[in-house]
Design a protein around this motif. Structure first.
Motif, PDB file in Angstrom:
ATOM      1  N   GLY A 323       9.001   3.450   7.373  1.00 25.79           N
ATOM      2  CA  GLY A 323       7.669   3.965   7.903  1.00 25.79           C
ATOM      3  C   GLY A 323       7.035   4.747   6.747  1.00 25.79           C
ATOM      4  N   ALA A 324       7.730   5.555   5.839  1.00 21.82           N
ATOM      5  CA  ALA A 324       7.128   6.195   4.851  1.00 21.82           C
ATOM      6  C   ALA A 324       6.343   5.457   3.969  1.00 21.82           C
ATOM      7  CB  ALA A 324       8.152   7.335   3.910  1.00 21.82           C
ATOM      8  N   PHE A 325       6.960   4.103   3.654  1.00 21.55           N
ATOM      9  CA  PHE A 325       6.267   3.320   2.649  1.00 21.55           C
ATOM     10  C   PHE A 325       5.432   2.229   3.346  1.00 21.55           C
ATOM     11  CE2 PHE A 325       9.990   4.808   0.540  1.00 21.55           C
ATOM     12  CZ  PHE A 325       9.528   5.002  -0.765  1.00 21.55           C
ATOM     13  N   LEU A 326       5.119   2.351   4.644  1.00 27.25           N
ATOM     14  CA  LEU A 326       4.329   1.473   5.272  1.00 27.25           C
ATOM     15  C   LEU A 326       2.542   1.875   4.960  1.00 27.25           C
ATOM     16  CD1 LEU A 326       3.445  -0.747   7.370  1.00 27.25           C
ATOM     17  CD2 LEU A 326       3.689   0.930   9.221  1.00 27.25           C
ATOM     18  N   THR A 327       2.361   2.870   4.946  1.00 27.05           N
ATOM     19  CA  THR A 327       1.110   3.415   4.616  1.00 27.05           C
ATOM     20  C   THR A 327       0.737   2.811   3.045  1.00 27.05           C
ATOM     21  OG1 THR A 327       0.998   5.315   5.823  1.00 27.05           O
ATOM     22  CG2 THR A 327      -0.467   5.452   4.240  1.00 27.05           C
ATOM     23  N   VAL A 328       1.804   3.052   2.008  1.00 23.68           N
ATOM     24  CA  VAL A 328       1.444   2.773   0.630  1.00 23.68           C
ATOM     25  C   VAL A 328       1.291   1.118   0.564  1.00 23.68           C
ATOM     26  CG1 VAL A 328       2.574   2.213  -1.561  1.00 23.68           C
ATOM     27  CG2 VAL A 328       3.234   4.255  -0.228  1.00 23.68           C
ATOM     28  N   VAL A 329       2.005   0.325   1.490  1.00 25.65           N
ATOM     29  CA  VAL A 329       1.715  -1.033   1.398  1.00 25.65           C
ATOM     30  C   VAL A 329       0.428  -1.547   2.055  1.00 25.65           C
ATOM     31  CG1 VAL A 329       2.706  -3.441   2.525  1.00 25.65           C
ATOM     32  CG2 VAL A 329       4.111  -1.732   1.539  1.00 25.65           C
ATOM     33  N   VAL A 330      -0.167  -0.877   2.961  1.00 27.79           N
ATOM     34  CA  VAL A 330      -1.332  -1.321   3.749  1.00 27.79           C
ATOM     35  C   VAL A 330      -2.476  -0.750   3.018  1.00 27.79           C
ATOM     36  CG1 VAL A 330      -2.653  -1.023   5.947  1.00 27.79           C
ATOM     37  CG2 VAL A 330      -0.261  -1.236   5.975  1.00 27.79           C
ATOM     38  N   ALA A 331      -2.225   0.441   2.582  1.00 26.86           N
ATOM     39  CA  ALA A 331      -3.452   0.984   1.556  1.00 26.86           C
ATOM     40  C   ALA A 331      -3.638   0.115   0.421  1.00 26.86           C
ATOM     41  CB  ALA A 331      -3.045   2.344   1.440  1.00 26.86           C
ATOM     42  N   CYS A 332      -2.545  -0.237  -0.203  1.00 32.67           N
ATOM     43  CA  CYS A 332      -2.953  -0.995  -1.502  1.00 32.67           C
ATOM     44  C   CYS A 332      -3.270  -2.354  -1.034  1.00 32.67           C
ATOM     45  CB  CYS A 332      -1.558  -1.152  -2.362  1.00 32.67           C
ATOM     46  SG  CYS A 332      -1.368   0.564  -3.219  1.00 32.67           S
ATOM     47  N   ALA A 333      -2.792  -3.001   0.182  1.00 30.55           N
ATOM     48  CA  ALA A 333      -3.334  -4.296   0.497  1.00 30.55           C
ATOM     49  C   ALA A 333      -4.996  -4.420   0.712  1.00 30.55           C
ATOM     50  CB  ALA A 333      -2.640  -4.621   1.880  1.00 30.55           C
ATOM     51  N   TYR A 334      -5.236  -3.180   1.217  1.00 31.98           N
ATOM     52  CA  TYR A 334      -6.884  -2.948   1.430  1.00 31.98           C
ATOM     53  C   TYR A 334      -7.557  -3.041   0.323  1.00 31.98           C
ATOM     54  CZ  TYR A 334      -7.143  -2.524   6.698  1.00 31.98           C
ATOM     55  OH  TYR A 334      -7.137  -2.827   8.069  1.00 31.98           O
ATOM     56  N   ILE A 335      -7.094  -2.372  -0.968  1.00 35.94           N
ATOM     57  CA  ILE A 335      -7.784  -2.319  -2.061  1.00 35.94           C
ATOM     58  C   ILE A 335      -7.608  -3.666  -2.899  1.00 35.94           C
ATOM     59  CG2 ILE A 335      -7.486  -1.255  -4.379  1.00 35.94           C
ATOM     60  CD1 ILE A 335      -6.651   1.199  -2.933  1.00 35.94           C
ATOM     61  N   THR A 336      -6.437  -4.204  -2.602  1.00 36.88           N
ATOM     62  CA  THR A 336      -6.313  -5.585  -3.236  1.00 36.88           C
ATOM     63  C   THR A 336      -7.157  -6.745  -2.459  1.00 36.88           C
ATOM     64  OG1 THR A 336      -3.958  -5.110  -3.798  1.00 36.88           O
ATOM     65  CG2 THR A 336      -4.643  -7.417  -3.727  1.00 36.88           C
ATOM     66  N   THR A 337      -7.264  -6.499  -1.622  1.00 39.70           N
ATOM     67  CA  THR A 337      -8.183  -7.306  -0.531  1.00 39.70           C
ATOM     68  C   THR A 337      -9.592  -7.333  -1.170  1.00 39.70           C
ATOM     69  OG1 THR A 337      -6.892  -7.461   1.359  1.00 39.70           O
ATOM     70  CG2 THR A 337      -9.259  -7.870   1.747  1.00 39.70           C
ATOM     71  N   ASP A 338      -9.864  -5.753  -1.314  1.00 39.33           N
ATOM     72  CA  ASP A 338     -11.384  -5.583  -1.470  1.00 39.33           C
ATOM     73  C   ASP A 338     -11.551  -6.182  -2.939  1.00 39.33           C
ATOM     74  OD1 ASP A 338     -13.827  -3.572  -1.447  1.00 39.33           O
ATOM     75  OD2 ASP A 338     -13.171  -3.007  -3.424  1.00 39.33           O
ATOM     76  N   THR A 339     -10.678  -6.231  -3.846  1.00 41.57           N
ATOM     77  CA  THR A 339     -10.935  -6.705  -5.317  1.00 41.57           C
ATOM     78  C   THR A 339     -10.889  -8.205  -5.385  1.00 41.57           C
ATOM     79  OG1 THR A 339      -8.555  -6.917  -5.908  1.00 41.57           O
ATOM     80  CG2 THR A 339      -9.378  -4.851  -6.331  1.00 41.57           C
ATOM     81  N   LEU A 340     -10.441  -8.805  -4.378  1.00 40.59           N
ATOM     82  CA  LEU A 340     -10.372 -10.372  -4.444  1.00 40.59           C
ATOM     83  C   LEU A 340     -11.629 -11.089  -3.357  1.00 40.59           C
ATOM     84  CD1 LEU A 340      -6.741 -10.967  -4.239  1.00 40.59           C
ATOM     85  CD2 LEU A 340      -8.058 -10.940  -6.086  1.00 40.59           C
ATOM     86  N   THR A 341     -12.203 -10.099  -2.470  1.00 38.12           N
ATOM     87  CA  THR A 341     -13.395 -10.198  -1.543  1.00 38.12           C
ATOM     88  C   THR A 341     -14.680 -10.523  -2.182  1.00 38.12           C
ATOM     89  OG1 THR A 341     -12.037  -9.617   0.049  1.00 38.12           O
ATOM     90  CG2 THR A 341     -14.216  -9.943   0.564  1.00 38.12           C
ATOM     91  N   PRO A 342     -15.290 -11.709  -2.061  1.00 32.70           N
ATOM     92  CA  PRO A 342     -16.617 -11.726  -2.524  1.00 32.70           C
ATOM     93  C   PRO A 342     -17.675 -10.684  -1.966  1.00 32.70           C
ATOM     94  CG  PRO A 342     -16.465 -13.593  -1.149  1.00 32.70           C
ATOM     95  CD  PRO A 342     -14.816 -12.736  -1.509  1.00 32.70           C
ATOM     96  N   ALA A 343     -18.679 -10.339  -2.678  1.00 28.17           N
ATOM     97  CA  ALA A 343     -19.599  -9.477  -1.869  1.00 28.17           C
ATOM     98  C   ALA A 343     -20.247 -10.017  -0.749  1.00 28.17           C
ATOM     99  CB  ALA A 343     -20.779  -9.192  -3.151  1.00 28.17           C
ATOM    100  N   GLY A 344     -20.215  -9.120   0.258  1.00 27.95           N
ATOM    101  CA  GLY A 344     -21.032  -9.474   1.517  1.00 27.95           C
ATOM    102  C   GLY A 344     -20.024 -10.215   2.434  1.00 27.95           C
ATOM    103  N   ARG A 345     -18.835 -10.009   2.160  1.00 24.47           N
ATOM    104  CA  ARG A 345     -17.796 -10.670   3.258  1.00 24.47           C
ATOM    105  C   ARG A 345     -16.521  -9.510   3.434  1.00 24.47           C
ATOM    106  NH1 ARG A 345     -18.033 -16.213   3.256  1.00 24.47           N
ATOM    107  NH2 ARG A 345     -16.785 -16.104   5.156  1.00 24.47           N
ATOM    108  N   THR A 346     -16.759  -8.259   2.910  1.00 23.13           N
ATOM    109  CA  THR A 346     -15.518  -7.177   3.033  1.00 23.13           C
ATOM    110  C   THR A 346     -15.154  -7.163   4.505  1.00 23.13           C
ATOM    111  OG1 THR A 346     -17.218  -5.444   3.206  1.00 23.13           O
ATOM    112  CG2 THR A 346     -16.164  -6.050   1.211  1.00 23.13           C
TER     113      THR A 346
END
Length: 420
Positions: A323-346
């Protein structure tokens, strides 16, 4: 002369007081958590209302599952609508419709007429406000400072587990003290109130997605190989969570301790909350991809002690670690998603992320239910889901870099998960 001063002075320590003291943060976070509390309340309230009106537990469980599944499946559509028309245009009508349908459910008949009840529940699930994706899309405009935004994202992610502790307990308490109908009313009111707090906040009302690049096909840009593999890996994370919930019930039955069915998920969620608080308070080394891989590997390692089939106390302590590492995974997944997502589709991309975890959770719950009579197999399923996530991420690692994606929003892309 101002160019050398910042490099000489250490960066100020990030505190949650500073995060929550930033304009609109407490309002948006509090409103989002309140508006999403029905995610934990509605399935229990629906189940209790159905069974109290003479229907079977199996039918009540089916409706509860349909509500969650409909809510998850509709996320990408609502995310895309937010990216096109803004948050207010989506939050307000969905909240009004969702609350109205939950209030209408007790009117379906004194014995819960099945066809009508099913239609109402599915429609209510489809119309849940997309508050989670909306909140994640707001953070860059509300907190331009990357370090503050990192702490806010960790706090936001870490508190999610509390929704699934407080929500079911509140729904059950209201049903026991008065009636299941009151639990449905409270679910509707809280959802509408929380969404109203968010939708009327200036950042949400003013929010508009960044302008996209006119070249290329939006659907092709959004569904890049890196994003697809990331979302597939997150299904493994959801699978582990879903398997945990069923394993907890199996543990409770095996040891004759009903409290374990709620205590084990609560311990897991508590670990997530505490891990999020720790993670958001400091800067961590490595890129977002590195932290995502390391966090997922630690998430996997945290499940391995369950293979020893610990007793109730040992199991309760053991599930805190993953459980303690779930937040790390999800938070970094959101940031990675942001870096790979085109403008206007976040918003749409975040919604796909949410759907991936939800779909994996449903699959984990279903398979764990079939294996509940096999203690070792049941205990191994969470680790199997986490191992799947690690494997996919290792294969996807070369594609998780933003290099080569010229249409992405470079001004918001962090080079590190926890620092600028």
């Amino acid at each position: 002369m101002s160019l050398t001063a910042p490099s000489a002075a250490p960066a100020p320590r990030i505190t949650y007081r500073a995060v929550l003291g930033s304009p609109y943060v407490a309002r948006l976070l509090g409103g989002t958590l309140t508006g999403r509390l029905p995610n934990g309340m509605a399935p229990i309230a629906i189940l209790l209302w159905i069974t109290a009106n003479g229907s079977s537990l199996a039918f009540g469980g089916l409706l509860s599952a349909l509500y969650g599944l409909a809510s998850a499946l509709a996320q990408p559509v609502k995310g895309r609508l937010m990216d096109r028309y803004g948050q207010t245009a989506v939050h307000v009508p969905t909240a009004l419709l969702n609350s109205s349908l939950l209030l209408a459910l007790p009117l379906a008949g004194p014995h819960g007429e099945r066809a009508l009840s099913t239609v109402i529940v599915v429609a209510a699930g489809l119309s849940t406000p997309p508050l989670e994706a909306g909140m994640r899309a707001l953070w860059p405009s509300v907190l331009p400072d990357q370090r503050l935004r990192h702490a806010a994202l960790a706090l936001d992610t870490g508190t999610q587990g509390l929704l699934y502790i407080v929500g079911p307990l509140l729904a059950a308490a209201l049903a026991a003290a008065h009636s299941p109908s009151l639990a449905l009313v409270a679910t509707a009111v809280l959802g509408l109130a929380g969404t109203t707090v968010v939708a009327t906040a200036p950042p949400s009302r003013r929010w508009a997605p960044a302008a996209g690049n006119p070249g290329g096909t939006p659907a092709q840009r959004l569904h890049s190989p890196g994003l697809v593999l990331l979302f597939v890996s997150l299904a493994g994370i959801g699978f582990a969570i879903g398997a945990l919930n069923v394993w907890a019930v199996a543990m409770a039955e095996a040891h004759g301790q009903d409290m374990l069915s709620g205590l084990l998920p609560a311990a897991f969620s508590t670990g997530s909350f505490l891990g999020g608080l720790l993670y958001g308070r400091r800067t961590w080394p490595g890129s977002a991809t590195h932290q995502l891989l390391a966090g997922t590997a630690a998430f996997l390692a945290g499940w391995l002690p369950l293979l020893a089939l610990p007793g109730p106390y040992g199991a309760t302590v053991a599930v805190v670690a993953p459980g303690a590492f779930l937040t790390v995974v999800v938070a970094c997944a959101y940031i990675t998603t942001d870096t790979l997502t085109p403008a206007g589709r976040t918003s749409e991309a975040y919604a796909w992320l949410i759907l991936s975890i939800g779909a994996g959770q449903a699959a984990g719950t279903a398979l764990a239910g079939h294996l509940a009579d096999h203690p070792l197999a049941s205990a191994a399923l969470p680790a199997a889901g986490a191992a799947f996530a690690v494997t996919v991420l290792l294969l996807a690692r070369p594609r998780l870099s933003p290099s080569g994606h010229g249409t992405h929003r470079r001004r918001l892309r962090p080079t590190r998960c926890a620092r600028t």
